[in-house]
Every structure is written in structure tokens, then in C-alpha cells.
Motif scaffolding. Structure first.
Motif, PDB file in Angstrom:
ATOM      1  N   VAL A  95      19.570  53.644  60.846  1.00  0.00           N
ATOM      2  CA  VAL A  95      19.241  54.943  60.252  1.00  0.00           C
ATOM      3  C   VAL A  95      19.140  55.968  61.374  1.00  0.00           C
ATOM      4  N   LYS A  96      19.950  57.011  61.255  1.00  0.00           N
ATOM      5  CA  LYS A  96      19.923  58.107  62.228  1.00  0.00           C
ATOM      6  C   LYS A  96      19.182  59.288  61.621  1.00  0.00           C
ATOM      7  N   ARG A  97      18.739  60.192  62.476  1.00  0.00           N
ATOM      8  CA  ARG A  97      17.948  61.327  62.004  1.00  0.00           C
ATOM      9  C   ARG A  97      18.669  62.668  62.138  1.00  0.00           C
ATOM     10  N   ARG A  98      19.846  62.652  62.716  1.00  0.00           N
ATOM     11  CA  ARG A  98      20.622  63.873  62.891  1.00  0.00           C
ATOM     12  C   ARG A  98      22.094  63.542  62.652  1.00  0.00           C
ATOM     13  N   VAL A  99      23.006  64.322  63.203  1.00  0.00           N
ATOM     14  CA  VAL A  99      24.422  64.175  62.902  1.00  0.00           C
ATOM     15  C   VAL A  99      25.034  62.980  63.631  1.00  0.00           C
ATOM     16  N   SER A 100      24.843  62.851  64.924  1.00  0.00           N
ATOM     17  CA  SER A 100      25.417  61.740  65.687  1.00  0.00           C
ATOM     18  C   SER A 100      24.787  60.420  65.256  1.00  0.00           C
ATOM     19  N   ALA A 101      25.580  59.367  65.252  1.00  0.00           N
ATOM     20  CA  ALA A 101      25.059  58.034  64.918  1.00  0.00           C
ATOM     21  C   ALA A 101      23.998  57.574  65.907  1.00  0.00           C
ATOM     22  N   PHE A 102      23.971  58.164  67.097  1.00  0.00           N
ATOM     23  CA  PHE A 102      22.998  57.778  68.120  1.00  0.00           C
ATOM     24  C   PHE A 102      21.701  58.592  68.038  1.00  0.00           C
ATOM     25  N   ALA A 103      21.711  59.733  67.350  1.00  0.00           N
ATOM     26  CA  ALA A 103      20.576  60.662  67.362  1.00  0.00           C
ATOM     27  C   ALA A 103      19.398  60.128  66.552  1.00  0.00           C
ATOM     28  N   GLY A 104      18.326  59.826  67.266  1.00  0.00           N
ATOM     29  CA  GLY A 104      17.119  59.345  66.619  1.00  0.00           C
ATOM     30  C   GLY A 104      17.219  57.940  66.072  1.00  0.00           C
ATOM     31  N   SER A 105      18.208  57.183  66.543  1.00  0.00           N
ATOM     32  CA  SER A 105      18.397  55.820  66.040  1.00  0.00           C
ATOM     33  C   SER A 105      18.336  54.814  67.192  1.00  0.00           C
ATOM     34  N   ASP A 106      18.358  53.547  66.821  1.00  0.00           N
ATOM     35  CA  ASP A 106      18.401  52.479  67.818  1.00  0.00           C
ATOM     36  C   ASP A 106      19.807  51.890  67.937  1.00  0.00           C
ATOM     37  N   LEU A 107      20.824  52.662  67.582  1.00  0.00           N
ATOM     38  CA  LEU A 107      22.203  52.179  67.600  1.00  0.00           C
ATOM     39  C   LEU A 107      22.617  51.647  68.966  1.00  0.00           C
ATOM     40  N   ASP A 108      22.350  52.392  70.029  1.00  0.00           N
ATOM     41  CA  ASP A 108      22.756  51.950  71.361  1.00  0.00           C
ATOM     42  C   ASP A 108      22.138  50.587  71.697  1.00  0.00           C
ATOM     43  N   MET A 109      20.879  50.401  71.355  1.00  0.00           N
ATOM     44  CA  MET A 109      20.216  49.124  71.610  1.00  0.00           C
ATOM     45  C   MET A 109      20.857  47.993  70.803  1.00  0.00           C
ATOM     46  N   VAL A 110      21.148  48.248  69.537  1.00  0.00           N
ATOM     47  CA  VAL A 110      21.784  47.248  68.681  1.00  0.00           C
ATOM     48  C   VAL A 110      23.142  46.845  69.265  1.00  0.00           C
ATOM     49  N   LEU A 111      23.927  47.823  69.676  1.00  0.00           N
ATOM     50  CA  LEU A 111      25.262  47.541  70.212  1.00  0.00           C
ATOM     51  C   LEU A 111      25.191  46.783  71.528  1.00  0.00           C
ATOM     52  N   ARG A 112      24.400  47.268  72.450  1.00  0.00           N
ATOM     53  CA  ARG A 112      24.313  46.619  73.761  1.00  0.00           C
ATOM     54  C   ARG A 112      23.717  45.216  73.655  1.00  0.00           C
ATOM     55  N   SER A 113      22.793  45.004  72.743  1.00  0.00           N
ATOM     56  CA  SER A 113      22.199  43.681  72.549  1.00  0.00           C
ATOM     57  C   SER A 113      23.229  42.671  72.062  1.00  0.00           C
ATOM     58  N   GLN A 114      24.254  43.148  71.386  1.00  0.00           N
ATOM     59  CA  GLN A 114      25.315  42.278  70.881  1.00  0.00           C
ATOM     60  C   GLN A 114      26.528  42.233  71.812  1.00  0.00           C
ATOM     61  N   GLY A 115      26.428  42.885  72.964  1.00  0.00           N
ATOM     62  CA  GLY A 115      27.539  42.887  73.907  1.00  0.00           C
ATOM     63  C   GLY A 115      28.718  43.729  73.466  1.00  0.00           C
ATOM     64  N   ILE A 116      28.474  44.722  72.637  1.00  0.00           N
ATOM     65  CA  ILE A 116      29.543  45.592  72.130  1.00  0.00           C
ATOM     66  C   ILE A 116      29.858  46.655  73.174  1.00  0.00           C
ATOM     67  N   GLY A 117      31.119  46.767  73.531  1.00  0.00           N
ATOM     68  CA  GLY A 117      31.547  47.782  74.488  1.00  0.00           C
ATOM     69  C   GLY A 117      32.607  48.715  73.935  1.00  0.00           C
ATOM     70  N   HIS A 118      33.090  48.393  72.733  1.00  0.00           N
ATOM     71  CA  HIS A 118      34.146  49.201  72.114  1.00  0.00           C
ATOM     72  C   HIS A 118      33.768  49.469  70.667  1.00  0.00           C
ATOM     73  N   LEU A 119      33.864  50.738  70.247  1.00  0.00           N
ATOM     74  CA  LEU A 119      33.511  51.140  68.900  1.00  0.00           C
ATOM     75  C   LEU A 119      34.737  51.609  68.140  1.00  0.00           C
ATOM     76  N   VAL A 120      34.868  51.140  66.920  1.00  0.00           N
ATOM     77  CA  VAL A 120      35.904  51.587  66.001  1.00  0.00           C
ATOM     78  C   VAL A 120      35.180  52.416  64.952  1.00  0.00           C
ATOM     79  N   LEU A 121      35.511  53.700  64.888  1.00  0.00           N
ATOM     80  CA  LEU A 121      34.739  54.648  64.084  1.00  0.00           C
ATOM     81  C   LEU A 121      35.432  55.001  62.775  1.00  0.00           C
ATOM     82  N   ALA A 122      34.636  54.972  61.700  1.00  0.00           N
ATOM     83  CA  ALA A 122      35.067  55.400  60.382  1.00  0.00           C
ATOM     84  C   ALA A 122      33.883  56.083  59.732  1.00  0.00           C
ATOM     85  N   GLY A 123      34.139  57.122  58.942  1.00  0.00           N
ATOM     86  CA  GLY A 123      33.014  57.744  58.273  1.00  0.00           C
ATOM     87  C   GLY A 123      33.282  59.134  57.749  1.00  0.00           C
TER      88      GLY A 123
END
Length: 185
Positions: A95-123
Motif C-alpha cells: 500500500v502506497k500513500r502517494r503516486v509513486s509505488a515507493f512513496a510511503g510504502s515498504d516496496l523497496d524493502m519487499v523487493l530487496r528482501s526477495q533479491g529483486i533487481g529488475h522491475l516489469v511495470l504495468a498499471g
């Protein structure tokens, strides 16, 4: 090649209702199913706020009208992820709090914890969450791919300019069909 994840961003009922058609939802569903079949993580990102919307300041041009308002029972359906791309039980929903998927969310932590280095974006919308996330993800050194036809915008010309001229400066841009075909090789 770093592990890739498909980010499905702001594909909530109320947003799909305003911006997308059934063909869009079908293309996106195909990309989600292909990512799952190829064992690529699928991460769902939604925009949302606490009851009372404490994180919204009234001067925020996009969200300010919601500041201090109580949520309504109808908002549960409106803010739910569209049923055609419902998350599986172990797929993260961020859950994000602004426009960017990273704004006010824990997205970066979720991705890095899973070893994700490449994002495929849809939305939805190309000029909103996709643009803001491309910019911030590039600054965070993620590799990026944008699925041009798995993004939607109210203004087709803005969508075209972003996917053809702006995004290629920081991301590979392809169609959902081409991306799925690449996964199946």
C-alpha cells in the motif's frame, strides 16, 4: 541477470472503471499469469490511506480533498484489486500513500528482501503511478521494463509520448505479448 518481478500498480476497481477497458484487463491478466507460470514474483501495489486519512495534507493537490474524511463502506469495493488480477495468497500487496509505488510504502524493502533487481511495470495511469515509479526506481538503480499496453491513461497522446519518448530513456519498453513470449522461450 537479476531476478525480475512484475509490479501490478493501481489496478483497483475504481481506477479500472475510470481508465481501462476489458481488453486492457485481459492483456494484464495474461502478463500476470505468464509471470506466475515462469516463477517471477508478482507484487501488487495499491493506493490507500488509514481511516481518517492522517497521511494526507489538505494542500496536496491530488489527494487533499480526502484529508480528514472518514472512509465509507463503498470504498472497500472501490479500492479492492480488480478481480481479474486478484493476488494469490503469498503475493505481496504493498500500500502506497502517494503516486509513486515507493512513496510511503515498504516496496523497496519487499523487493530487496526477495533479491529483486529488475522491475516489469504495468498499471494505471501511465502519467501517474507508472511515470513516478519509473523515475524513482531508476534512481534506486533497478533495471526496468515497461509493458506499454499493460499501462493505461485517460489521455492517449500522453500515454504515447511517455511510452515512446520518455520511458525509453530509463527503461526497456515492450508490449505484454512480447514480454510473455520472451518468458516462454
Amino acid at each position: 541477470m537479476p531476478q525480475s518481478a512484475l509490479l501490478v500498480m493501481d489496478v483497483q476497481n475504481i481506477i479500472v472503471e475510470r481508465y481501462a477497458d476489458q481488453a486492457y484487463v485481459s492483456r494484464l491478466r495474461g502478463a500476470v499469469e505468464a509471470a506466475r507460470a515462469a516463477d517471477h514474483p508478482v507484487v501488487h501495489v495499491t493506493v490507500g490511506f488509514r481511516p481518517g486519512r492522517a497521511e494526507i495534507h489538505p494542500r496536496n493537490k491530488m489527494f487533499g480533498a480526502l484529508a480528514g474524511r472518514a472512509s465509507s463502506p463503498q470504498e472497500e469495493w472501490a479500492n479492492a484489486i480488480h478481480p481479474d488480477v486478484t493476488p494469490l495468497p503469498l503475493e505481496p500487496v504493498v500500500v502506497k500513500r502517494r503516486v509513486s509505488a515507493f512513496a510511503g510504502s515498504d516496496l523497496d524493502m519487499v523487493l530487496r528482501s526477495q533479491g529483486i533487481g529488475h522491475l516489469v511495470l504495468a498499471g494505471i495511469a501511465t502519467s501517474g503511478v507508472v511515470l513516478s515509479t519509473v523515475r524513482q526506481a531508476a534512481d534506486l538503480d533497478y533495471g526496468l521494463t515497461v509493458l506499454s499496453d499493460a499501462c493505461a491513461d485517460a489521455d492517449p497522446e500522453v500515454h504515447r509520448v511517455l511510452t515512446e519518448r520518455v520511458f525509453p530513456q530509463q527503461a526497456a519498453v515492450t508490449t505484454a505479448h512480447e514480454w510473455v513470449a520472451g518468458l516462454q522461450r
